[in-house]
Design an enzyme around this catalytic site. Sequence first.
Site, PDB file in Angstrom:
ATOM      1  N   ARG A  48      -1.277  -1.981  -1.093  1.00 41.45           N
ATOM      2  CA  ARG A  48      -1.789  -0.695  -1.552  1.00 41.45           C
ATOM      3  C   ARG A  48      -0.857   0.469  -1.293  1.00 41.45           C
ATOM      4  O   ARG A  48      -0.700   1.343  -2.151  1.00 41.45           O
ATOM      5  CB  ARG A  48      -3.118  -0.430  -0.847  1.00 41.45           C
ATOM      6  CG  ARG A  48      -4.167  -1.392  -1.287  1.00 41.45           C
ATOM      7  CD  ARG A  48      -5.436  -1.227  -0.500  1.00 41.45           C
ATOM      8  NE  ARG A  48      -6.468  -2.049  -1.136  1.00 41.45           N
ATOM      9  CZ  ARG A  48      -7.708  -2.138  -0.714  1.00 41.45           C
ATOM     10  NH1 ARG A  48      -8.091  -1.468   0.351  1.00 41.45           N
ATOM     11  NH2 ARG A  48      -8.577  -2.893  -1.341  1.00 41.45           N
ATOM     12  N   HIS A  77      -9.006   6.348   0.843  1.00 44.32           N
ATOM     13  CA  HIS A  77      -9.984   5.297   0.655  1.00 44.32           C
ATOM     14  C   HIS A  77     -10.498   4.714   1.966  1.00 44.32           C
ATOM     15  O   HIS A  77     -11.657   4.344   2.105  1.00 44.32           O
ATOM     16  CB  HIS A  77      -9.318   4.199  -0.179  1.00 44.32           C
ATOM     17  CG  HIS A  77     -10.089   2.947  -0.283  1.00 44.32           C
ATOM     18  ND1 HIS A  77     -11.365   2.918  -0.781  1.00 44.32           N
ATOM     19  CD2 HIS A  77      -9.793   1.673   0.048  1.00 44.32           C
ATOM     20  CE1 HIS A  77     -11.800   1.673  -0.760  1.00 44.32           C
ATOM     21  NE2 HIS A  77     -10.886   0.901  -0.245  1.00 44.32           N
TER      22      HIS A  77
END
Lengths: 248, 657
Positions: B350, B421
């Site tokens: 990510r 996130h």
Amino acid sequence: MKVTLNIWRQPKRDAQGKMESYELDGLSEHMSFLEMLDVLNERLTSEGRDPVAFDSDCREGICGMCGLVINGEAHGPSPTTTCQLHLRSFSDGDVIDVEPWRAEPFPVLKDLIVDRTSFDRIIQAGGYISANTGSAPEANAAPIAQADASDAFDAATCIGCGACVAACPNGSAMLFTAAKVTHLGLLPQGQPERNSRALDMVNQHDEEGFGNCTNIGECTAVCPKGIPLETISRLNRDLLKAATRTDG
Amino acid sequence: MAENTTIPTGPGADLYTEGHEIHDTKAPDVPVEQMWDQRRFDASLVNPTNRRKMSVIIVGTGLAGGSAAATLGEAGYHVKSFCYQDSPRRAHSIAAQGGINAAKNYRNDGDSVYRLFYDTVKGGDYRSRESNVYRLAQVSANIIDQCVAQGVPFAREYGGLLDTRSFGGVQVQRTFYARGQTGQQLLIGAYQALERQVKAGTVEMHTRHEMLELIVVDGKARGIVARDMVTGEVETHFADAVVLASGGYGNVFFLSTNAMGCNVTASWRAHRKGAYFANPCYTQIHPTCIPVSGEYQSKLTLMSESLRNDGRIWVPKSGEDKRDPRQIPEEDRDYYLERIYPSFGNLVPRDIASRAAKYVCDEGRGVGPGGLGVYLDFADAIKRLGRKAVENKYGNLFDMYAQITGENPYETPMRIYPAVHYTMGGLWVDYDLESSIPGLFVVGEANFSDHGANRLGASALMQGLADGYFVLPNTIANYLADGPFEAVDDSHPAAAEAVASVTERIQKLLSINGSRTVDSIHKELGHIMWEYCGMERSDEGLRTAIEKIRELREVFWSDVRVLGVNEEINQALEKAGRVADFLELAELMCIDALTRAESCGGHFRAESQTEDGEALRHDDDYAHVSAWEFTGVGTKPVLHKEPLEYHAIEMKQRSYK
């Protein structure tokens, strides 16, 4: 965009409530309905007026916390949760009524916030499979036909928002109850408690003061997850079977 | 507090002092494969008949808190569970989409406990603790068994056996999933187990309650102060141990994929009472979120990164190219992840995917409003697999995208952009998941232990349930075996002090009556954090941020406006308390980021990169956990380093090329 909002204001439980009007201008059609209420609350706060209380949390349509009756429809005009409703579903100049869920087992706590703990108590009555941590067999020991797993999943997507109750003229929570009975009843793991589950959950449903199901279908029409009415038929079959058996 | 500290010499030396190092984490001194067995064997047990005399407070009902409450209830303890939502089923674990990792090796593709352990340590850029991660991998398979037994409807093959898929950062297919709603299904499983215990009388559930203070008696965590969010009543609750399962702190950025109510208050209050806060600067920016559409935006929505299995990420080769994406021919597109990272392509971890998106947008090649977006294109997948297959795999994600943007992703490529996130940092815990305050345990995203500097996809659900179902119930017993402890009630000075401080703070927030709304200050804080403590950080930027945060904190405490009274539902008051704590946490995040002058995982320091712009670690100086001790607001925190020692894995510079 410009809209006029008529919003239910009620200071607390058991207090008298009333509709109040607010005009909002300069809104974007890409704004969500709840973001519009955020904008309203920012304005009310700067004017020294009490902001509107409403529930929301994930704002992605999955936690089930939000829920408003918009122009008489639970979650408003599109088949989704209130948080996923955007102003593009409305027109410039619209007058929009905003109210809380209305049902006796969902008392209003303030403005648009209601108490839905009755749903938790229905689950407590039997909406689970009794499998203590550590006691589980190997996950692939019992294959489950893909179609059954998929149907169970469809029922399990219920988010417990309560729109089904708000939409039902009888104030019935049968779709909510049936979704859980269906989810667990379709799986082999759910069989041992299948009869008692249906009976106990429906008894609790009635005890909470939810009304009976008369197959009107408003519930499934507003359900943001599309839980079908067939789940209630399945619940009724389980209930009938359970009522005529005595082995649990 | 703060005795025996020394003046450090490294970067940011003017902002903190250094205390003793942490060496004993309670992990047994045996090879990593034997640690968990050894620890369980060494641990004291609590006789089943004694368990009902012991009480445990658990704050939060997500995967970690919900599963812990259910399991401790089943074991026979008296559990008091708290959540700020109207039902435990709302916790934000419910929004996790993609899946849950487990080392089942059902695919026969070379997976094993060791490989899951290895991938997690590598994915975390060698900044996690070996002992904890190995145990996580060990119990992962049990989680799947447990969830299936509860009736979690995982995806299945035609033969009826469980299906798996691959996820970012790994080359095996070990991710179990339930369409795009895995978090929901796992949480409902834990929630049902929890409600079963409520019915059985072992769990006492307190919904719409927010923990506002920790009660510490004789050095032990013995209770909490919570506010009933309906009546405003400030209540005390006591127990033999306290567990925080209150999630991460991503909302310090205002815009994140967290739920509106996610906050750091429970963790921060514990930190102020002595619990160390570890690696606060490790935040994860998720690469596949729906871009911001306007200033009114209240939150960001994530699209599961499982989409990267079949979607291809690209931007136009030229920033001038403003054609409809469907009109842009292959030769004018830059599939930049496939180009730069040929072996992992669109499935790089990510942090790498996020930063690459930032760079192409910084170059002026971004798409959509404001140029802050890249395409995620399914045209090839639809051609290869057919629309039906794509719909089966990702249908609900595509619907969600269409609902939010008004665009049809089957027809035109999605636009995505990174968003905050997940937070890998959190309260420091030892091998037993116990914080630096005896009797205070921390599980799930709220602790720091398993993901190092970067979390791999589908590992948050795994960690939450590992902690709650299998780890904590074993380790907390060792602590409770010395109990029940001497009863405490409201008359104890520690309880009275905690209640008084909560009440005073509430009154202060209500009495300022300034000109700024809570949200306006929160948004401003978010801008500061995103700009200076987001995807790329620098010494200079972080110093600017610290100054701005301190000024904003002044503004908050002198000019915030919170209307109404305490004795009612008052959502502005709830938010104000949370933002007040974010304003303190933000400063610590920046100090932590400033003192870690290396790039690792989600923490990218502009000063520390390779010639071709990749993150550059400095293992000689920074192979440690930074555990911070609170000394006061605006005063220098004390840094305690826990050296990270790798015995089972060799540290390497990550490469996904």
